[in-house]
Structures are given as structure tokens and as C-alpha cells.
Design a protein around this motif. Structure first.
Motif, mmCIF file in Angstrom:
data_model
loop_
_atom_site.group_PDB
_atom_site.id
_atom_site.type_symbol
_atom_site.label_atom_id
_atom_site.label_comp_id
_atom_site.label_asym_id
_atom_site.label_seq_id
_atom_site.Cartn_x
_atom_site.Cartn_y
_atom_site.Cartn_z
ATOM 1 N N LYS A 44 4.153 -4.840 6.938
ATOM 2 C CA LYS A 44 3.125 -4.989 7.973
ATOM 3 C C LYS A 44 1.840 -4.323 7.493
ATOM 4 N N ASN A 45 0.837 -5.162 7.244
ATOM 5 C CA ASN A 45 -0.470 -4.654 6.828
ATOM 6 C C ASN A 45 -0.383 -3.751 5.603
ATOM 7 N N GLY A 46 0.511 -4.125 4.661
ATOM 8 C CA GLY A 46 0.631 -3.370 3.420
ATOM 9 C C GLY A 46 1.632 -2.243 3.460
ATOM 10 N N TYR A 47 2.224 -1.993 4.638
ATOM 11 C CA TYR A 47 3.192 -0.904 4.758
ATOM 12 C C TYR A 47 4.607 -1.483 4.762
ATOM 13 N N LEU A 48 5.372 -1.129 3.745
ATOM 14 C CA LEU A 48 6.746 -1.620 3.603
ATOM 15 C C LEU A 48 7.703 -0.660 4.309
ATOM 16 N N LEU A 52 8.735 -4.514 -5.691
ATOM 17 C CA LEU A 52 9.587 -3.340 -5.553
ATOM 18 C C LEU A 52 10.510 -3.208 -6.761
ATOM 19 N N ALA A 53 11.122 -4.324 -7.171
ATOM 20 C CA ALA A 53 12.043 -4.305 -8.321
ATOM 21 C C ALA A 53 11.310 -3.892 -9.590
ATOM 22 N N LYS A 54 10.145 -4.504 -9.834
ATOM 23 C CA LYS A 54 9.384 -4.188 -11.040
ATOM 24 C C LYS A 54 8.887 -2.747 -11.031
ATOM 25 N N ALA A 55 8.427 -2.283 -9.875
ATOM 26 C CA ALA A 55 7.907 -0.915 -9.782
ATOM 27 C C ALA A 55 9.001 0.101 -10.118
ATOM 28 N N ILE A 56 10.205 -0.130 -9.601
ATOM 29 C CA ILE A 56 11.324 0.772 -9.885
ATOM 30 C C ILE A 56 11.693 0.703 -11.362
ATOM 31 N N GLN A 57 11.732 -0.518 -11.904
ATOM 32 C CA GLN A 57 12.068 -0.690 -13.321
ATOM 33 C C GLN A 57 11.055 0.019 -14.216
ATOM 34 N N TYR A 58 9.770 -0.202 -13.946
ATOM 35 C CA TYR A 58 8.736 0.427 -14.766
ATOM 36 C C TYR A 58 8.789 1.946 -14.655
ATOM 37 N N CYS A 59 8.998 2.434 -13.458
ATOM 38 C CA CYS A 59 9.026 3.888 -13.248
ATOM 39 C C CYS A 59 10.108 4.545 -14.106
ATOM 40 N N VAL A 60 11.269 3.892 -14.201
ATOM 41 C CA VAL A 60 12.389 4.465 -14.955
ATOM 42 C C VAL A 60 12.241 4.223 -16.456
ATOM 43 N N SER A 61 11.865 2.992 -16.839
ATOM 44 C CA SER A 61 11.895 2.611 -18.254
ATOM 45 C C SER A 61 10.573 2.823 -18.981
ATOM 46 N N THR A 62 9.482 2.325 -18.408
ATOM 47 C CA THR A 62 8.167 2.405 -19.066
ATOM 48 C C THR A 62 7.097 2.732 -18.032
ATOM 49 N N ASP A 113 0.845 -1.203 0.000
ATOM 50 C CA ASP A 113 0.000 0.000 0.000
ATOM 51 C C ASP A 113 0.875 1.246 0.000
ATOM 52 N N HIS A 114 1.895 1.188 0.823
ATOM 53 C CA HIS A 114 2.799 2.340 0.927
ATOM 54 C C HIS A 114 4.138 1.833 1.455
ATOM 55 N N GLY A 115 5.211 2.309 0.851
ATOM 56 C CA GLY A 115 6.533 1.895 1.313
ATOM 57 C C GLY A 115 7.590 2.930 0.969
ATOM 58 N N VAL A 116 8.605 2.969 1.798
ATOM 59 C CA VAL A 116 9.730 3.888 1.562
ATOM 60 C C VAL A 116 11.026 3.125 1.775
#
Length: 697
Positions: free
Chosen positions: A513-517, A40-50, A15-18
Motif C-alpha cells: 500500500k503506497n510503497g509500504y509492504l 523481495l527475492a532479489k533484495a534478499i539474495q543480493y544482501c546475502v550473496s553480493t 519504500d519500506h517493508g517488513v
């Protein structure tokens, strides 16, 4: 700014992570399965590339919610413009190709700054020839027509001449029936001689199959019963495909006329206008013409592609340049005034290079020497790693091919492996791919490198070897910005063992924990043996039963099944009277010795009182609820449900096996400081405890 602060929202289980990523450093993020590492890996990859691909990570609970608040988001990566990620997709897409171990291995291993500078020097010498070829539109047109004519002779000439199956042979097998129209179809001459003759013949052929349906013409429906045989003769005489080939050949011959010497031109015209088929002597002539056409086309192609690659062979530069010259005296069929004129500019540009051949020879020599050094360097580096890690494979660079592709062989043979995916085990493929990925990163220099659980499939020795190769040796990823995500604790241990402690590289535990990374820093002093973990926690202010759990587990880890261990085991197994393993009651002397040892840690130890607590579900539930961390809750839950067959077999297996002493790593994190138990396991335990609690009320 040396730190990247990444925020991720609404992506799969997160849900939310930092998380934080330190630039120019290795950032290891350790998290148990289910934390959301791959997300996390895919989200970072997509954000930068596509960025548009982020939508594939949309949470199921928000699938019908199209509001901006529910959309997957990643922020904090504004300065990151390029990224490379190591995962299963990389292994599948780029490694173990048919002709090379790694796609574009030449670009990765050979094309460094020095190589580019040297090849630029060579390009300055040879670009004049290429430019001469490229700007010569007549040469290009001649080449295209010669190619069409050569193709019509067939791919390969036979010993006696051109192939009988070639378009040329088929279209002229019975002579040129366009130039020599048979009497029986002469009434169609105007159609056969028209600009649309091939279309007309095709049209005729397609309509002929309808002639026998009726006595009418299939085109105009008029009576043609007595004319059907005449109409069919067109299709019998002219096969559409052969006729089409004939037109192409005649057009090519007409276009190329002045490029052949006079005798050759006359012979070709004679052959292509014959009333009868091609004679044996004519076949031999056509074979010679084809061979000389192909030789000229090959030279023109070599001139078009003239570059540093052209000098890779072990040949002197002046000899190579002389071989590239178009000597029409040795290609007599094409030795005409027109061909000499169209090739003169190319030969003159070659002469200009030949006059500076010594300078070019020096540049080519430097380039060859540099390539050889790089090939030797990388071959030694990679093969040494493979040997140290226990893999029975070696790499080599195929210097017989211009691009020097990297290939793989087993140490028991000199032959290279065509398809590594079929021969290497899963672990071998991963290790090799990981190494190749490192070299690709060093070549591409991305702003961020992400390793998604890269080495969990290897044994400890191989993990150590790979970590050292990736982050310690001279040729490694040290100094680059690397995010390594892993559910394996060994890389964390190796992180502090083999990577220099210079306050540059960072390690964290990430947990959900409960969606919070969230993440919590791991320092060198946090890496403990299990015995140290037990000692640390028995020093805390805890309920006696929790302290006793740690004491027993410490003794178990030390394989010290003494009186103290036996007494605590009896307590945990809820026995009113302590017994030995054989079932006989424990001697009072042994009980006293055990109590004496226990009271060094647990003051006023009272076996009878504590066994009553353990035998009481109500008291154990209260103890479960006040436990300060999930690890201790799990140990209490194990005692609480001892002898009970849980409905969730997976949960029972997890409690009994995963957290049993035999499965503990040599090195540990303190479970009181770090969240190490999967959230779904604790949720299941909580539900079961709540169920028991309601039964008691």
C-alpha cells in the motif's frame, strides 16, 4: 532465535517493508501481482550473496539522489551466510545441459558424507602414487618434451605412418636444411645457426614482400638490384612456420635423447638430420615411436589422476593396478636406462598398493555399492514423481561415465535427450528444474532457500504433486528454512491440505500500500469457500446494497438462478419494474418469495427505495466512499459504471472478468480481512469516482 525479521527499504516498488521468516520451516508469502515479490527475492539474495548488487534495485525516484537515506537497504539477515534461489536464472544457468540434466549432478546426488568418507579411504591408498608423480620434476619435464614430439607427428598416425600434414613431415619434407644448409644460401649460415634463427627468418620473410617496391634494400635502403634473387632464396628455402617447428622438434629430440633406447635414438637422429625427405620405412618407424610415446603418456596421465574414479569400471582392483604399471619392455623404443630410472619410483609406489590390494578392493567395493544404492534411490524417487505428475519422461544415471551424470529420456525411447530445453514444454521444464533444485538444496544445505513464484505455471494436479514432493515426502525440503513467494492461491490451499499442521510452517498474505509492504498471517480457518465468504460478510453490519451483492454472488456460485437472484439482478441493473430474463414482468408471487428470502438477511428490504439509490450516482459515490474494503468498492464501482464504456479498457476488463464469479477460486480469503485487489486498480477507480463526483457538484 527461531524468527528472522527482514526489513527492506528503497527497493523498486517497496519504500519500506517488513516480513518474518521462521527458521527450519516453510514460509509461504502469497501476494497478488505487483506486490513486489520478485524485488523481495532479489533484495534478499543480493544482501546475502553480493551486497553491492543491491544498487540495481534503486528506485527510479531516487536515481539522482546519492544520499544514504535513498540507497536500497536490507537488514535482519545477519545470521544467513548462504542462500539458494529458484527462479528463471537458475533454470537457464544450471539445468538441461548438453551432457547432463543438472550441472554437477554427481556432486549433488552422489557426494554425501558416506561417499566422502569412503573416497577418503581410497585416497589414502592411492595418494602415494600421485605424490610420486607430482614431485618427480624430471618425469614431468620428460612428459612435456614427449608430448611436444608426439604432437609434431600429428594427432593421429595413418596406416602408412605419420600424417603428411603434421609439423614433423612438413618441416623435414626436403630434409633438415638447418643441418644441411643449401649452397645457394650458405652466405647466411651464421644467421641460420644463431640462437635467434627463427626470429631472423620471420624478419626476412616479412621484409621480402617489400623487395619489389624499389631497387633499394627495404632494411637499409642500399642498392640491391643484382642481389634480389639471392635475398628471396631465404624465403623460398625456409618457410618461417616450418622452420620454427623444425627447431622445436630438434630441441625436443636433443632433450629426449637418453629416454629412447640407443637404436631408436640413432634412428631419430638419422631421420631428423637427413639431406632428403622422410622415406616410407622411416615413416613406419616414426608411427611406432609415436604410438609408444602416446601409450607412456597415457599411463603417466592415469597415474597423475589416480583416484576413486579410476576404479569405477567393472574391473578387479589388482588388474587395474597392474595395468597402470609402466612396463618398458613392452614399450621398447623408450626402454632406456634413463627412462627406467625416472619411472622406477612410480612403479615402486604402485607395488606398495598392490601388496595391500585386498584392503583396497574392500574399500572400492563399498564405494561402488554405495554409489549404486544412491543412483537407484534417486532414479526411483524422481521417476515416480514424474509418473505421478503426468510427465512422460524418466531420468537415468550414465554409469558408463566416471562421474555418472544424470540424463533424461522420453518413455518412448531408450536414447537420452541431448537438449531438454528444446523438447520440454515451459511447464515441464519448470517442474523438472524445481525438483532438481530441491536436490541441489539438500546437497548444498544453504541457510535460506527462496522460491520465487515456482509453481504458478502448472495445473492443479501438478501443483499438488510438486508441493507434496517438495515439503512432505521423506526426501524433501521439510525442516529447512524456505521462503516461498507466490501470486497463486493454490499453494496456500495445498499448504493446509497436505502439509502437516504442527504450528511450524507459516503462511502470510503480503500486500503493498503506497510503497509500504506488509504481511498478515493466514491460518487454516481463513481458507474459505466462496459461499462461506458470502455468508461471513452478510453477517456484518453493512449497507443493504453491499449485503445484496454478497447474496447474489452466493446464488451465482451455487448456480441457483431463483426468484431471489432475479430480483436482486433487476435491482443491480437499475430497473424500476423487475422482469424475467425474457423481458416479461416478474409475477408478484415470485417477488414476494424473493423479498421473504432477502429479509432473512436484509431487514425491511425496500426494492423501490434501493433502486433509487442505485440509480443515483451521488448516493452510489457516497456508498463507494464508505465501503470498508477494496473488494466491496470494486463491486459498487461495477454497478456505478454499468453500461458505461470506461476510457481505461483494461480496468473495465478487470472489473467485468477477473472479479466475475466464473473466475473465483473454489477456496478464498475473506476480502474484508485481506487486501486482494491490486492497488493500481483501486487508484483508477478512485480517480474515476472523483471525476464523476466533481461533475455532480
Amino acid at each position: 532465535m527461531s524468527m528472522i525479521n527482514v526489513t527492506i527499504e528503497n527497493c523498486n516498488s517497496i519504500d519500506h517493508g517488513v516480513i518474518t521468516i521462521k527458521k527450519s520451516a516453510l514460509n509461504v508469502k502469497y501476494g497478488i501481482n505487483g506486490t513486489g515479490k520478485s524485488t523481495l527475492a532479489k533484495a534478499i539474495q543480493y544482501c546475502v550473496s553480493t551486497p553491492e548488487s543491491l544498487q540495481v534495485l534503486k528506485q527510479f525516484k531516487h536515481l539522482e539522489n546519492n544520499s544514504l537515506e535513498a540507497a536500497p537497504k536490507v537488514s535482519g539477515l545477519d545470521g544467513i551466510e548462504s542462500i539458494m534461489i529458484f527462479d528463471e536464472e537458475f533454470i537457464e544457468k544450471f539445468t538441461f545441459k548438453k551432457d547432463e540434466v543438472l550441472e554437477n549432478s554427481f556432486d549433488i546426488f552422489i557426494k554425501d558424507d558416506t561417499f566422502n568418507t569412503q573416497t577418503a579411504e581410497i585416497e589414502q591408498f592411492v595418494k602415494g602414487v600421485r605424490e610420486e608423480v607430482e614431485k618427480n620434476s624430471e618425469l614431468e619435464k620428460m612428459s612435456q618434451d614427449l608430448r611436444r614430439l608426439s604432437d609434431s607427428f600429428g594427432k593421429k598416425a595413418t596406416e602408412k605412418g605419420i600424417s603428411k600434414a603434421s609439423a614433423f613431415s612438413k618441416s623435414l619434407a626436403d630434409g633438415n636444411k638447418l643441418h644441411n644448409i643449401p649452397q645457394e644460401v650458405s652466405q647466411y649460415t651464421s644467421f641460420l645457426k644463431s640462437q635467434s634463427n627463427t626470429k631472423w627468418i620471420s624478419w626476412q620473410s616479412q621484409g621480402t614482400e617489400f623487395l619489389d617496391i624499389d631497387e633499394c634494400c627495404p632494411f637499409c635502403a642500399s642498392e640491391i638490384a643484382d642481389k634480389k634473387d639471392d635475398v628471396k632464396k631465404i624465403t623460398e628455402t625456409y618457410k618461417p612456420k616450418n622452420f620454427e617447428h623444425l627447431i622445436v622438434i630438434l630441441n625436443a629430440v636433443e632433450s629426449l635423447g637418453d629416454y629412447f633406447n640407443i637404436d631408436t635414438k640413432d634412428k631419430i637422429i638419422q631421420i631428423t638430420t637427413n639431406k632428403t625427405g622422410i622415406s616410407s620405412e622411416e615413416e613406419l618407424t616414426l608411427k611406432q615411436i609415436k604410438e609408444q610415446i602416446d601409450l607412456l603418456l597415457s599411463k603417466i596421465q592415469d597415474l597423475k589422476s589416480l583416484s576413486y574414479f579410476s576404479f569405477n569400471e567393472n574391473i578387479k582392483v589388482d588388474e587395474k593396478l597392474l595395468k597402470l604399471k609402466i612396463n618398458l619392455e613392452l614399450i621398447p623404443h623408450l626402454n632406456s636406462e634413463r627412462t627406467n630410472e625416472v619411472t622406477r619410483g612410480v612403479n615402486e609406489s604402485l607395488e606398495q598398493i598392490i601388496r595391500r590390494v585386498q584392503e583396497l578392493q574392500v574399500s572400492v567395493g563399498k564405494n561402488k555399492t554405495h554409489i549404486s544404492k544412491l543412483i537407484n534411490k534417486y532414479k526411483i524417487e524422481i521417476n515416480q514423481f514424474l509418473e505421478k505428475a503426468g510427465y512422460k519422461y524418466q531420468v537415468f544415471f550414465d554409469d558408463q561415465t566416471p562421474s555418472s551424470p544424470m540424463k533424461l529420456r522420453h518413455i518412448d525411447t531408450e536414447q537420452f535427450i541431448l537438449d531438454g530445453k528444446k523438447h520440454l514444454s515451459y511447464g515441464e521444464k519448470n517442474a523438472f528444474a524445481m525438483l532438481l533444485f530441491m536436490y541441489q538444496c539438500l546437497s548444498s544445505k544453504p541457510d535460506l532457500i527462496v522460491l520465487d513464484d515456482p509453481i504458478s505455471s502448472f495445473d492443479k494436479n501438478k501443483k499438488y504433486a510438486i508441493m507434496r514432493k517438495l515439503f512432505v515426502e521423506n526426501t524433501s525440503l521439510k525442516g529447512l528454512t524456505v521462503l516461498m513467494l507466490t501470486h497463486d492461491f493454490d499453494p496456500i490451499v495445498d499448504f493446509f491440505k497436505i502439509i502437516p499442521v504442527n504450528n511450524i510452517n507459516k503462511a502470510h498474505l503480503i500486500y503493498n500500500k503506497n510503497g509500504y509492504l506488509k504481511e498478515i498471517s493466514i491460518e487454516k480457518e481463513d481458507i474459505l469457500t466462496f459461499i462461506e465468504v458470502c455468508d461471513l460478510n452478510t453477517g456484518r453490519t453493512l449497507h443493504p446494497i453491499i449485503k445484496l451483492i454478497y447474496i447474489r454472488r452466493k446464488l451465482d456460485a451455487m448456480n441457483n438462478k431463483n426468484s431471489t437472484y432475479n430480483l436482486i439482478s433487476n435491482l443491480i441493473h437499475k430497473r424500476d419494474i423487475p422482469i424475467y430474463k425474457d423481458g416479461t414482468p416478474m409475477l408478484q408471487d415470485d417477488i414476494d418469495i424473493a423479498i421473504n428470502e432477502i429479509e432473512k438477511i436484509v431487514k425491511n428490504f425496500d426494492y423501490n427505495e434501493l433502486v433509487k439509490t442505485i440509480q443515483s450516482n451521488e448516493r452510489m459515490i457516497d456508498l463507494y466512499k464508505i465501503a470498508e474494503n477494496d473488494y466491496e468498492k470494486l463491486q459498487i464501482f461495477r454497478i456505478l459504471t454499468s453500461g458505461v464504456n470506461l476510457e481505461n479498457n483494461y480496468l473495465q476488463k478487470y472489473i467485468n472478468e477477473v472479479f466475475h464469479i466464473e473466475n473465483d477460486n473454489i477456496s478464498q480469503l475473506d476480502p474484508n480481512k485481506y487486501s486482494l485487489v491490486p492497488e493500481f486498480v483501486i487508484n483508477e477507480c478512485n480517480q474515476y469516482v472523483e471525476k464523476i463526483s466533481k461533475q455532480h457538484h
